[in-house]
Write a protein that holds these residues in place. Structure first.
Motif, PDB file in Angstrom:
ATOM      1  N   THR A  94      -1.159  -3.018   5.715  1.00  0.00           N
ATOM      2  CA  THR A  94      -1.351  -1.661   5.182  1.00  0.00           C
ATOM      3  C   THR A  94      -0.045  -0.854   5.220  1.00  0.00           C
ATOM      4  OG1 THR A  94      -2.046  -0.882   7.370  1.00  0.00           O
ATOM      5  CG2 THR A  94      -3.786  -1.600   5.849  1.00  0.00           C
ATOM      6  N   THR A  95       1.073  -1.517   5.078  1.00  0.00           N
ATOM      7  CA  THR A  95       2.350  -0.806   5.158  1.00  0.00           C
ATOM      8  C   THR A  95       2.566   0.114   3.968  1.00  0.00           C
ATOM      9  OG1 THR A  95       3.496  -2.642   4.077  1.00  0.00           O
ATOM     10  CG2 THR A  95       3.492  -2.624   6.487  1.00  0.00           C
ATOM     11  N   CYS A  96       3.228   1.213   4.226  1.00  0.00           N
ATOM     12  CA  CYS A  96       3.682   2.113   3.167  1.00  0.00           C
ATOM     13  C   CYS A  96       5.203   1.959   3.050  1.00  0.00           C
ATOM     14  CB  CYS A  96       3.302   3.552   3.477  1.00  0.00           C
ATOM     15  SG  CYS A  96       4.147   4.215   4.925  1.00  0.00           S
ATOM     16  N   THR A 108      -1.662  -5.571   9.730  1.00  0.00           N
ATOM     17  CA  THR A 108      -2.920  -5.359   9.009  1.00  0.00           C
ATOM     18  C   THR A 108      -2.746  -5.336   7.492  1.00  0.00           C
ATOM     19  OG1 THR A 108      -2.662  -2.955   9.220  1.00  0.00           O
ATOM     20  CG2 THR A 108      -3.918  -4.094  10.950  1.00  0.00           C
ATOM     21  N   ALA A 113       0.987  -1.695  11.080  1.00  0.00           N
ATOM     22  CA  ALA A 113       0.664  -1.698   9.649  1.00  0.00           C
ATOM     23  C   ALA A 113       1.035  -3.030   9.013  1.00  0.00           C
ATOM     24  CB  ALA A 113       1.395  -0.552   8.952  1.00  0.00           C
ATOM     25  N   THR A 132       0.866  -1.167   0.000  1.00  0.00           N
ATOM     26  CA  THR A 132       0.000   0.000   0.000  1.00  0.00           C
ATOM     27  C   THR A 132       0.901   1.214   0.000  1.00  0.00           C
ATOM     28  OG1 THR A 132      -1.681  -1.179   1.226  1.00  0.00           O
ATOM     29  CG2 THR A 132      -1.817   1.223   1.228  1.00  0.00           C
TER      30      THR A 132
END
Length: 467
Positions: free
Chosen positions: A391-393, A389, A386, A3
């Protein structure tokens, strides 16, 4: 799988509020740690001689000097500070990789040449502790491998020099094979370690780009080039080990982040190559089995196990080959532990080195890296959430990669098998701490690059490091 941040310059929520004051406090604490390690270490060494190091926490002696490499080292540092960040942003990606490797090599060689060609490069791997001392004993490679463990302990007939005994035979065999193809002697051995050691910068950039993003990789590039660690890259075999381990991590990152439209054979070759290099890494240095923590982190960050079967297949090649040739890795390691405590490792106090090693790492990694790791630590809780879930950047993934390297380093430290000389031995781990500097604000990077260069130049001009 990823993400990404949608807007250039937008930072994850947990990074808001982490300010520049903390960026200065962390390196200041690092300076205090190094100062304490020097003062307390000198007191212990002068009183008892148990540190077996003339200028603790570094294996060095006080020796202010200049040399042929001094003007070049200062010029390279000035050029990277002035032009490095801009070029890192503007160059085409492949051009950046080539430039970073070239700049890294020039920086390493110029630092080494402060001590001259002989003392700085050609003689480094020819001393009584080094690999080149035993080349003549590998006339029959098969017999040498079968009898390798019989010469590890002090007191055994013809026991190996310290560095030969302290590593699996893959390290020594490398220099034996170089000698066989006509590249014998300390000069060629030094060049081999420097050229490959410099390539580790390229491997790290490729991995950071694959796992995080190109913007952060470009931000890390000048710091990877101008690392104080370069003082010990030229010329020590640990630089060669660092490169092999780094390319294992980079290739796994490439394999794990294969895009749907990318050719499958390329990803398969990368996974197989990563395993092959990891297997070789384990037969270059016992302690570098800990690179597995970084490899596992790559799989966690990419949330895939696709490369694992081919990685494991590749990882078996070198161990099987050495085992069939008659070398038992586990027996070698058991005897190494015994040899370690027969020598300096048996008298060096754990109570000092367990924290002084971190002071030595502060010197080899540099103050910019310490500031970057402070930001990584601040962002760790959010990055872990993150990751859980999915949803890591990009910033999260860089934080987790650098902290995985820090964890591997701490495990090595707590093991008690790395008491002193860690400024050289831990290059394979320190390499992955350096990209943390990309977390620093872009406007401050030239100042931090100056700090990196000053550390390296002071160490190499004020001390005789012996590496």
């Amino acid at each position: 799988m990823k993400t990404e941040e949608r807007t250039t310059g937008q930072h994850p929520p947990q990074q808001r509020g982490t300010g520049r004051r903390g960026d200065l406090i962390a390196p200041a604490a690092g300076v205090l740690l190094v100062t304490a390690a020097v003062l307390i270490g000198r007191a212990i060494q002068d009183a008892h001689g148990t540190l077996v190091a003339h200028w603790p926490p570094l294996l060095a002696s006080w020796y202010p000097h200049t040399g042929p490499g001094t003007p070049a080292a200062v010029a390279v540092a000035a050029a990277v500070v002035a032009y490095g960040p801009g070029l890192a942003d503007r160059l085409p990606w492949r051009g950046l990789l080539a430039t970073a490797w070239a700049a890294s090599l020039v920086w390493i060689v110029s630092l080494a040449m402060i001590d001259g060609w002989g003392r700085g490069i050609a003689d480094r791997l020819t001393t009584k502790h080094e690999y080149l001392q035993v080349i003549h004993r590998f006339g029959d490679i098969g017999a040498a491998l079968r009898g390798f463990t019989g010469h590890i302990l002090i007191g055994r007939p013809d026991n190996w020099p310290a560095h030969v005994a302290g590593h699996p035979p893959g390290a020594t065999l490398t220099f034996v094979l170089l000698d066989r193809i006509g590249l014998g002697g300390g000069g060629w051995a030094g060049v081999w370690c420097i050229v490959l050691g410099g390539s580790a910068v390229v491997a790290a950039l490729i991995a950071v780009r694959a796992l995080a993003d190109e913007r952060l990789a470009r931000g890390a590039a000048p710091f990877l080039v101008l690392a104080p660690m370069a003082v010990w890259t030229g010329a020590s075999a640990d630089a060669y080990f660092a490169a092999v381990a780094a390319w294992s991590v980079a290739l796994l990152a490439v394999a794990a982040t294969r895009r749907p439209h990318s050719p499958r054979p390329a990803a398969a070759a990368a996974a197989l190559g990563s395993g092959l290099l990891y297997g070789l890494t384990c037969y270059l240095s016992y302690g570098l089995t800990l690179i597995a923590l970084l490899l596992l982190t790559v799989l966690l960050l990419t949330r895939t196990a696709r490369p694992v079967p081919l990685f494991l297949l590749g990882a078996l090649v070198v161990p099987v080959a050495f085992t069939l040739a008659g070398f038992n890795w586990w027996e070698g390691y058991r005897l190494l532990v015994e040899r370690y405590y027969q020598g300096a490792g048996g008298i060096r106090p754990y109570s000092y080195w367990v924290w002084a090693n971190l002071a030595a790492t502060t010197v080899s990694a540099g103050l910019a890296t310490v500031a970057g790791l402070r930001r990584a630590a601040a962002g760790a809780p959010g990055s872990v959430r993150a990751l859980r879930t999915g949803t890591t950047c990009a910033r999260h993934r860089l934080i987790l990669l650098t902290l995985a390297a820090l964890l591997a380093l701490l495990v090595a430290d707590l093991s008690g098998m790395s008491k002193a000389e860690t400024e050289r031995i831990w290059q394979p781990f320190v390499l992955w701490l350096l990209p943390a500097a990309a977390l620093l604000p872009p406007g401050t990077r030239r100042g931090w690059l100056i700090a990196q260069a000053v550390v390296a130049l002071l160490v190499n001009h004020l001390l005789w490091t012996g590496w």
